[in-house]
Design an enzyme around this catalytic site. Structure first.
Site, mmCIF file in Angstrom:
data_model
loop_
_atom_site.group_PDB
_atom_site.id
_atom_site.type_symbol
_atom_site.label_atom_id
_atom_site.label_comp_id
_atom_site.label_asym_id
_atom_site.label_seq_id
_atom_site.Cartn_x
_atom_site.Cartn_y
_atom_site.Cartn_z
ATOM 1 N N LEU A 24 0.847 -1.137 0.003
ATOM 2 C CA LEU A 24 0.166 -0.148 0.029
ATOM 3 C C LEU A 24 0.746 1.272 0.183
ATOM 4 O O LEU A 24 0.231 2.262 -0.475
ATOM 5 C CB LEU A 24 -1.047 0.095 1.085
ATOM 6 N N ASP A 136 2.457 14.511 13.174
ATOM 7 C CA ASP A 136 2.714 14.479 11.828
ATOM 8 C C ASP A 136 1.114 14.224 11.305
ATOM 9 O O ASP A 136 1.175 13.580 10.247
ATOM 10 C CB ASP A 136 3.405 13.445 11.411
#
Length: 378
Positions: A24, A136
């Site tokens: 992915l 983040d």
């Protein structure tokens, strides 16, 4: 479900009882695979780089973050299902979100943008409530599932009580807060700043401080105002507050969530804006009566099922009273004029008793059910 890229030579076929079907994505921490549980449920399996996860402190921190992430409400993040940080191939298995990331999606506007703002703000508020700072938050870490956005990738998240050294700068530059760039302590307010950057990106497809060279972006984040593009109100004002340079001046994610749910009226603690009218939750002013006036009776409902009869409002009764008083004064003046004219014609002046009799009984100056006006009212 989007197609995963084929496995590369050297990729494992199975990890922790989860069959791997394809790649992915990959990053500095490791590679994320599309996997399947024993019953066929799709999952996201992140295999961490061994050199990155080799240190005992890193493993211990990740274990604490995973435990904290499991306390976050499951509707807003990709839940951690399984993890093994001590084996020769450390991995984390999380819920698979069937949808693209915000980084890959088209710009949003109107209701779609507002729903995204509410969903992501709620997610970060829940993350902070669990005692975690994401550190983040960026478009690539927001997955747009069919049931709403999910926040993912807590791999570099830190506990709220973790210390930060001046050299420990972790994040993605166009979405980092000023204090994060300066190496100062990072807390929930840093995620608030990143959230504001992500909302501008969602609407305009570019960060509010640009994405050209790293030094230029860092300078803008530290010293210049953000470019919000054509971001519309009410979201524009909320994002502007989230992007304040001083972390102490930013609202919390909970405050932002409440403002979004309320249609983003004034910030908490702000007074009403002129022209806004009373707030929807305002109550009616207390009922007051004139001196000596009785409060009207409560509404009654006839037993025959007829319409409810309600008391005439005080303002309407006062207007009727004043109109009656004025009409009575005019009628009194007209009566006096007629009597005076008749007396002049007859050559006699009216006596006080005759004039008083004419006013009181001959004309019925004021209706019997209306009290006489006081001098002040007249």
């Amino acid at each position: 479900m989007p197609d995963a890229r084929p496995l590369l030579p050297g990729d494992p076929d199975e990890v922790g009882g989860h069959r791997l079907e394809g790649r992915l994505g990959s990053g500095g921490q490791g590679v994320v695979y599309l996997g399947r549980t024993a019953d066929g449920t799709p999952v996201a399996v992140k295999i961490l780089h061994q050199d990155w996860a080799a240190e005992e402190d890193t493993r211990r921190r990740l274990a604490g973050e995973i435990a904290a992430a499991r306390r976050v409400a499951p509707f807003c993040i990709a839940q951690v299902i399984d993890a093994d940080l001590t084996g020769p191939r450390p991995y984390i298995v999380s819920e698979y979100v069937d949808g693209p990331s915000l980084q890959e999606a088209a710009p949003r506007s109107g209701g779609a943008l507002h729903r995204l703002a509410v969903g992501t703000a709620t997610a970060l508020a829940a993350v902070h409530r669990a005692g975690v700072v994401h550190r983040d938050f960026k478009p690539a870490n927001v997955l747009l599932g069919s049931d709403g956005p999910r926040v993912v990738d807590f791999g570099i998240a830190r506990r709220l009580d973790a210390s930060t050294t001046s050299g420990d700068i972790v994040g993605t530059v166009p979405f980092m807060a000023p204090e994060q760039i300066a190496g100062e302590p990072v807390g929930p307010a840093s995620d608030v700043f990143s959230w504001g950057c992500v909302m501008v990106f969602a609407a305009t497809r570019r960060p509010p401080f640009g994405e050209d060279t790293v030094p230029a972006v860092l300078n803008r984040v530290l010293h210049q105002e953000p470019d919000l593009g054509d971001l519309a109100e009410p979201l524009r004002g909320i994002v502007a507050d989230a992007l304040r340079k001083n972390p102490a001046d930013r609202p919390t994610m909970f405050d932002i969530t409440m403002r979004l749910l309320a249609g983003a009226g004034p910030a908490p603690g702000d007074g009403p804006t002129p022209g806004d009218g009373p707030p929807p939750y305002a109550t009616a002013p207390p009922y007051t009566t004139a001196p000596g006036e009785a409060r009207p009776a409560a509404p009654t409902v006839p037993s025959t099922g007829g319409p409810v009869t309600r008391p005439v409002p005080y303002g309407a009764r006062r207007r009727r009273f004043l109109a009656g008083a004025v009409s009575g004064v005019l009628a009194l003046a007209a009566t006096a004029g007629v009597l005076l004219a008749r007396s002049v014609e007859a050559g006699n002046s009216p006596t006080p008793s005759e004039s008083g009799s004419g006013q009181a009984t001959g004309q019925g100056v004021i209706a019997a059910d209306t009290p006489s006006p006081t001098p002040a009212v007249s």
